[in-house]
Design an enzyme around this catalytic site. Structure first.
Site: not given
Ligand SMILES: NC(=O)c1ccc[n+]([C@@H]2O[C@H](COP(=O)([O-])OP(=O)(O)OC[C@H]3O[C@@H](n4cnc5c(N)ncnc54)[C@H](O)[C@@H]3O)[C@@H](O)[C@H]2O)c1
Ligand SMILES: O=C(O)[C@H](O)CO
Length: 328
Positions: A175, A272-273, A302, A320, A322-323
């Site tokens: 996404r 991401s993380r 973190e 952190h 992004a949200s």
């Molecule tokens: N910084 C923030 O505040 C914040 C906010 C929201 C989400 N996030 C992080 O972003 C991540 C992704 O969110 P999303 O909604 O896009 O999730 P999502 O599940 O839609 O997308 C994650 C993608 O990673 C892919 N993936 C998994 N393992 C992989 C690998 N080994 N190599 C390559 N691709 C791989 C999956 O196939 C998937 O398409 C979350 O899990 C979260 O940790 C961070």
């Molecule tokens: O995964 C999430 O939702 C973010 O890292 C926190 O807002």
């Protein structure tokens, strides 16, 4: 803490006791729970990260469900405590759920929820902001200006990277990765290379259609490529943004060896993380390659940064956030 010191209670006579480990924005979520006959207890203690012991105290002897945060370690100990208190549900107020041991939850028959999809655009926008800020050296230039060092325009002052026509690399085109890719392709006419375990068909169609649009208007079309390996993305892209889930397959995905394969003037963004990058290796790479730049929203330990990171001029670091956006 032996006892939670600061709790806000809503609907005290509700049948089900639901605990939120933090105050959360708005009241809609509270009203939804009250409509389901829940007594809602919100921990308002001024401590950013609650320990496992803090949360056990909050759960107490009777608790039907908990809403928790990504900063908490939801493993065997907490799910056992919630189960003993009669709990049936745990909800993580986050998209990522790497802090939750789903197997432990299953073992105790506790359903787990998270919030997929609600942060897609806000996270992609922050990744785009970090990409631009790194490419155009915005933070360095801002510091220079505020330090009173600007004494007139110069042809070589803070030369950065032009994005147009360069290649954006996305690792994890789910996404958020796909939303980010669209922003960079459409906004800056970058070509796309991505790596994911699955094909991002809608993203590919979008780039194809946008490329056709540009061509029809006499402009250079944008292109896309699904890489067969992550290393291909690292070698070819000028800006690389990381958007995979954090699990054992993505822990330290970016390490010393992989950093060495990237272009010397590449930009790396991570929203991401933190543990997706080996941060010690990253600091060393930043030291050795002053024109390599990073934009980081998340960190390996973190809220801490690995030694040396905060001194690096070629790193942009934000806590952190992004949200952290609202609709105005
Ligand atoms: N910084 C923030 O505040 C914040 C906010 C929201 C989400 N996030 C992080 O972003 C991540 C992704 O969110 P999303 O909604 O896009 O999730 P999502 O599940 O839609 O997308 C994650 C993608 O990673 C892919 N993936 C998994 N393992 C992989 C690998 N080994 N190599 C390559 N691709 C791989 C999956 O196939 C998937 O398409 C979350 O899990 C979260 O940790 C961070
Ligand atoms: O995964 C999430 O939702 C973010 O890292 C926190 O807002």
């Amino acid at each position: 803490m032996a006892k939670p010191v600061s709790i806000e209670v809503w609907n005290p006579n509700g049948k089900y006791r639901v605990v939120s480990t933090k105050p959360m924005p708005g009241t809609r979520w509270i009203n939804l729970l009250i409509e389901q006959d829940c007594r809602v207890e919100i921990c308002t203690q001024k401590k950013t990260i609650l320990s496992v012991e803090d949360i056990i105290a909050l759960i107490g002897d009777k608790c039907d469900g908990v809403i928790g945060q990504l900063t908490e370690d939801w493993g065997e100990t907490l799910f056992a405590a919630l189960s003993r208190a009669g709990g049936k549900a745990f909800s993580n107020m986050a998209v990522g759920y790497n802090n939750v041991d789903v197997n432990a939850a299953n073992k105790y028959g506790i359903a787990v929820g998270n919030t997929p999809g609600v942060l897609t655009e806000t996270t992609a926008e922050l990744a785009a902001s970090l990409s631009l800020a790194a490419a155009r050296r915005i933070v360095e230039a801002d510091e220079f200006m505020r330090a009173g060092l600007y004494d007139g325009w110069l042809p070589n002052l803070f030369v950065g990277n032009l994005l147009k026509g360069q290649t954006v690399g996305v690792i994890g085109a789910g996404r958020i990765g796909s939303a980010y890719a669209r922003m960079m392709v459409e906004g800056f006419k970058m070509n796309l290379i991505y790596y994911d375990l699955y094909q991002a068909t809608r993203l590919e169609k979008f780039v194809t259609a946008y490329g056709q649009f540009l061509k029809a208007n006499g402009e250079q079309p944008v292109t896309w490529k699904r890489a067969s390996s992550m290393d291909e993305v690292l070698r070819e892209a000028d800006v690389i943004s990381l958007h995979p889930v954090l699990d054992k397959t993505t822990y330290h995905l970016i390490n010393k060896e992989r950093l060495a394969t990237m272009k010397k003037e590449a930009i790396l963004v991570n929203c991401s993380r933190g543990p997706v990058i080996d941060e010690v290796a990253l600091v060393e790479h930043l030291k050795q390659n002053p024109m390599f730049r990073v934009g980081l929203d998340v960190f390996e330990d973190e809220p801490y940064m690995k030694p040396g990171l905060s001194e690096m001029k070629n790193a942009i670091v934000v806590p952190h956030i992004a949200s952290a956006s609202k609709v105005i």
